[in-house]
Design a protein around this motif. Sequence first.
Motif, PDB file in Angstrom:
ATOM      1  N   SER A  13     -33.798  81.740 -88.331  1.00 44.90           N
ATOM      2  CA  SER A  13     -34.863  81.115 -87.971  1.00 44.90           C
ATOM      3  C   SER A  13     -35.484  82.011 -86.113  1.00 44.90           C
ATOM      4  CB  SER A  13     -34.595  79.578 -87.209  1.00 44.90           C
ATOM      5  OG  SER A  13     -33.166  79.818 -86.310  1.00 44.90           O
ATOM      6  N   ALA A  14     -35.988  81.745 -85.856  1.00 46.00           N
ATOM      7  CA  ALA A  14     -35.788  82.564 -84.568  1.00 46.00           C
ATOM      8  C   ALA A  14     -35.066  82.951 -83.287  1.00 46.00           C
ATOM      9  CB  ALA A  14     -36.638  81.969 -83.040  1.00 46.00           C
ATOM     10  N   ASP A  15     -34.390  83.834 -82.902  1.00 44.46           N
ATOM     11  CA  ASP A  15     -32.926  83.833 -81.401  1.00 44.46           C
ATOM     12  C   ASP A  15     -33.149  82.819 -80.764  1.00 44.46           C
ATOM     13  OD1 ASP A  15     -32.372  86.283 -82.572  1.00 44.46           O
ATOM     14  OD2 ASP A  15     -34.148  87.048 -81.400  1.00 44.46           O
ATOM     15  N   SER A  16     -31.863  82.521 -80.732  1.00 45.82           N
ATOM     16  CA  SER A  16     -31.386  81.120 -79.310  1.00 45.82           C
ATOM     17  C   SER A  16     -31.692  82.192 -78.398  1.00 45.82           C
ATOM     18  CB  SER A  16     -30.059  80.963 -79.872  1.00 45.82           C
ATOM     19  OG  SER A  16     -29.577  80.608 -80.779  1.00 45.82           O
ATOM     20  N   VAL A  17     -32.086  81.142 -76.996  1.00 42.65           N
ATOM     21  CA  VAL A  17     -32.904  82.044 -75.722  1.00 42.65           C
ATOM     22  C   VAL A  17     -31.580  80.728 -74.704  1.00 42.65           C
ATOM     23  CG1 VAL A  17     -34.972  82.189 -75.742  1.00 42.65           C
ATOM     24  CG2 VAL A  17     -34.495  80.281 -75.454  1.00 42.65           C
ATOM     25  N   VAL A  18     -31.657  81.572 -73.672  1.00 43.51           N
ATOM     26  CA  VAL A  18     -30.126  81.303 -72.517  1.00 43.51           C
ATOM     27  C   VAL A  18     -31.082  80.148 -71.803  1.00 43.51           C
ATOM     28  CG1 VAL A  18     -29.761  81.515 -70.100  1.00 43.51           C
ATOM     29  CG2 VAL A  18     -29.157  83.327 -72.648  1.00 43.51           C
ATOM     30  N   LYS A  19     -30.508  78.767 -71.609  1.00 42.11           N
ATOM     31  CA  LYS A  19     -31.341  78.020 -71.031  1.00 42.11           C
ATOM     32  C   LYS A  19     -30.500  77.522 -70.048  1.00 42.11           C
ATOM     33  CE  LYS A  19     -33.574  75.537 -75.214  1.00 42.11           C
ATOM     34  NZ  LYS A  19     -35.009  75.199 -74.703  1.00 42.11           N
ATOM     35  N   SER A  20     -28.940  78.201 -69.572  1.00 35.38           N
ATOM     36  CA  SER A  20     -28.624  78.212 -68.242  1.00 35.38           C
ATOM     37  C   SER A  20     -28.113  79.416 -68.413  1.00 35.38           C
ATOM     38  CB  SER A  20     -28.545  77.208 -67.994  1.00 35.38           C
ATOM     39  OG  SER A  20     -26.580  76.957 -68.748  1.00 35.38           O
ATOM     40  N   ARG A  39     -40.441  85.975 -59.453  1.00 37.76           N
ATOM     41  CA  ARG A  39     -40.532  85.524 -61.707  1.00 37.76           C
ATOM     42  C   ARG A  39     -39.520  84.694 -62.369  1.00 37.76           C
ATOM     43  NH1 ARG A  39     -45.720  89.263 -62.378  1.00 37.76           N
ATOM     44  NH2 ARG A  39     -46.443  89.195 -61.469  1.00 37.76           N
ATOM     45  N   PRO A  40     -38.673  84.796 -62.200  1.00 38.97           N
ATOM     46  CA  PRO A  40     -37.408  84.345 -62.926  1.00 38.97           C
ATOM     47  C   PRO A  40     -37.849  82.459 -62.448  1.00 38.97           C
ATOM     48  CG  PRO A  40     -36.649  85.852 -62.105  1.00 38.97           C
ATOM     49  CD  PRO A  40     -37.421  86.039 -61.285  1.00 38.97           C
ATOM     50  N   ARG A  41     -38.311  82.231 -61.087  1.00 35.56           N
ATOM     51  CA  ARG A  41     -38.760  81.319 -60.870  1.00 35.56           C
ATOM     52  C   ARG A  41     -39.233  80.294 -61.699  1.00 35.56           C
ATOM     53  NH1 ARG A  41     -36.069  80.003 -55.515  1.00 35.56           N
ATOM     54  NH2 ARG A  41     -35.136  81.707 -55.027  1.00 35.56           N
ATOM     55  N   LYS A  42     -40.303  81.338 -61.794  1.00 34.59           N
ATOM     56  CA  LYS A  42     -41.407  80.361 -62.981  1.00 34.59           C
ATOM     57  C   LYS A  42     -40.637  79.871 -64.478  1.00 34.59           C
ATOM     58  CE  LYS A  42     -44.766  82.344 -60.978  1.00 34.59           C
ATOM     59  NZ  LYS A  42     -45.111  81.959 -59.276  1.00 34.59           N
ATOM     60  N   LEU A  43     -39.763  80.311 -65.306  1.00 33.77           N
ATOM     61  CA  LEU A  43     -39.173  80.051 -66.281  1.00 33.77           C
ATOM     62  C   LEU A  43     -38.212  79.910 -65.831  1.00 33.77           C
ATOM     63  CD1 LEU A  43     -40.184  83.115 -67.947  1.00 33.77           C
ATOM     64  CD2 LEU A  43     -41.142  81.008 -68.525  1.00 33.77           C
ATOM     65  N   TYR A  44     -37.205  79.328 -65.137  1.00 34.12           N
ATOM     66  CA  TYR A  44     -36.235  78.422 -64.648  1.00 34.12           C
ATOM     67  C   TYR A  44     -36.079  77.898 -63.385  1.00 34.12           C
ATOM     68  CZ  TYR A  44     -33.853  80.982 -68.982  1.00 34.12           C
ATOM     69  OH  TYR A  44     -33.513  81.787 -69.530  1.00 34.12           O
ATOM     70  N   ARG A  45     -35.423  76.813 -62.989  1.00 29.88           N
ATOM     71  CA  ARG A  45     -34.891  76.126 -61.957  1.00 29.88           C
ATOM     72  C   ARG A  45     -33.729  76.320 -61.167  1.00 29.88           C
ATOM     73  NH1 ARG A  45     -35.985  72.467 -65.339  1.00 29.88           N
ATOM     74  NH2 ARG A  45     -33.800  71.177 -65.262  1.00 29.88           N
ATOM     75  N   PRO A  46     -33.845  77.307 -60.006  1.00 29.03           N
ATOM     76  CA  PRO A  46     -32.472  77.708 -59.427  1.00 29.03           C
ATOM     77  C   PRO A  46     -32.229  76.661 -58.313  1.00 29.03           C
ATOM     78  CG  PRO A  46     -35.319  77.983 -57.807  1.00 29.03           C
ATOM     79  CD  PRO A  46     -35.336  77.534 -59.330  1.00 29.03           C
ATOM     80  N   PHE A  54     -38.839  75.839 -69.614  1.00 30.15           N
ATOM     81  CA  PHE A  54     -39.511  76.116 -70.771  1.00 30.15           C
ATOM     82  C   PHE A  54     -38.655  75.041 -71.903  1.00 30.15           C
ATOM     83  CE2 PHE A  54     -36.642  79.348 -69.692  1.00 30.15           C
ATOM     84  CZ  PHE A  54     -36.202  79.109 -71.499  1.00 30.15           C
ATOM     85  N   ALA A  55     -39.637  74.352 -72.986  1.00 28.98           N
ATOM     86  CA  ALA A  55     -38.672  73.439 -74.227  1.00 28.98           C
ATOM     87  C   ALA A  55     -38.209  74.899 -74.875  1.00 28.98           C
ATOM     88  CB  ALA A  55     -39.991  72.736 -74.544  1.00 28.98           C
ATOM     89  N   ASP A  56     -38.534  75.113 -75.258  1.00 33.06           N
ATOM     90  CA  ASP A  56     -38.308  75.658 -76.286  1.00 33.06           C
ATOM     91  C   ASP A  56     -38.084  78.108 -76.557  1.00 33.06           C
ATOM     92  OD1 ASP A  56     -40.861  76.412 -77.916  1.00 33.06           O
ATOM     93  OD2 ASP A  56     -39.717  74.150 -79.093  1.00 33.06           O
ATOM     94  N   GLY A  57     -37.701  78.613 -77.408  1.00 35.21           N
ATOM     95  CA  GLY A  57     -38.089  80.296 -77.429  1.00 35.21           C
ATOM     96  C   GLY A  57     -39.521  80.145 -77.565  1.00 35.21           C
ATOM     97  N   LEU A  60     -40.943  79.882 -74.105  1.00 35.44           N
ATOM     98  CA  LEU A  60     -40.051  80.491 -73.216  1.00 35.44           C
ATOM     99  C   LEU A  60     -41.468  82.231 -73.191  1.00 35.44           C
ATOM    100  CD1 LEU A  60     -38.445  82.404 -70.971  1.00 35.44           C
ATOM    101  CD2 LEU A  60     -36.869  83.100 -73.399  1.00 35.44           C
ATOM    102  N   ARG A  61     -41.440  82.362 -74.537  1.00 36.03           N
ATOM    103  CA  ARG A  61     -42.525  83.430 -74.461  1.00 36.03           C
ATOM    104  C   ARG A  61     -43.936  82.810 -74.409  1.00 36.03           C
ATOM    105  NH1 ARG A  61     -38.881  83.003 -78.632  1.00 36.03           N
ATOM    106  NH2 ARG A  61     -37.415  85.432 -79.450  1.00 36.03           N
ATOM    107  N   ALA A  62     -43.943  82.213 -74.635  1.00 41.09           N
ATOM    108  CA  ALA A  62     -45.834  81.595 -74.687  1.00 41.09           C
ATOM    109  C   ALA A  62     -46.087  82.283 -72.650  1.00 41.09           C
ATOM    110  CB  ALA A  62     -46.445  80.478 -74.850  1.00 41.09           C
ATOM    111  N   ILE A  63     -44.771  81.248 -71.970  1.00 42.10           N
ATOM    112  CA  ILE A  63     -45.709  81.579 -70.511  1.00 42.10           C
ATOM    113  C   ILE A  63     -44.931  82.910 -70.011  1.00 42.10           C
ATOM    114  CG2 ILE A  63     -43.795  80.468 -68.113  1.00 42.10           C
ATOM    115  CD1 ILE A  63     -43.273  77.176 -69.919  1.00 42.10           C
ATOM    116  N   ALA A  64     -43.847  83.555 -70.525  1.00 38.58           N
ATOM    117  CA  ALA A  64     -43.666  84.870 -70.022  1.00 38.58           C
ATOM    118  C   ALA A  64     -44.619  85.879 -70.671  1.00 38.58           C
ATOM    119  CB  ALA A  64     -42.556  85.560 -71.194  1.00 38.58           C
ATOM    120  N   ALA A  65     -45.472  85.241 -71.424  1.00 45.02           N
ATOM    121  CA  ALA A  65     -46.347  85.797 -71.660  1.00 45.02           C
ATOM    122  C   ALA A  65     -47.737  85.736 -70.375  1.00 45.02           C
ATOM    123  CB  ALA A  65     -47.047  86.073 -73.104  1.00 45.02           C
TER     124      ALA A  65
END
Length: 109
Positions: A13-20, A39-46, A54-57, A60-65
């Motif tokens: 399956s898809a690569d695992s992404v860092v959740k924190s 910009r990382p603040r859009k995908l991660y809460r500081p 984000f929910a999953d990889g 993450l890819r959709a939001i990052a794009a």
Amino acid sequence: ARGTVQTVPVIISADSVVKSFAAHSRTHAALEKIAGPERPRKLYRPEMVWKANFADGRDLRAIAAERLGNKAPEFVTACLQRDKNGTPKNKITVAWERAADNATGGEAA
């Protein structure tokens, strides 16, 4: 995976992404280098430990794009979980229940 008697599907399956990640960690530095400090603040809460927004990889890819444009692939690559050798982690499933006989007309063993 094809054996002498049966074939068993192996699903990667898809690569695992860092959740924190920890603030000021190597991951944090890499993401800021790619996307800039805000910009990382859009995908991660500081927080003391940054948490995923984000929910999953796929999410993450959709939001990052959407938010990072042409920097998205590099950012997503930096978000991948890696083993001690730096190889991206992923989930590998051996689907034993879907094993099929290689011979025609026989039952799966």
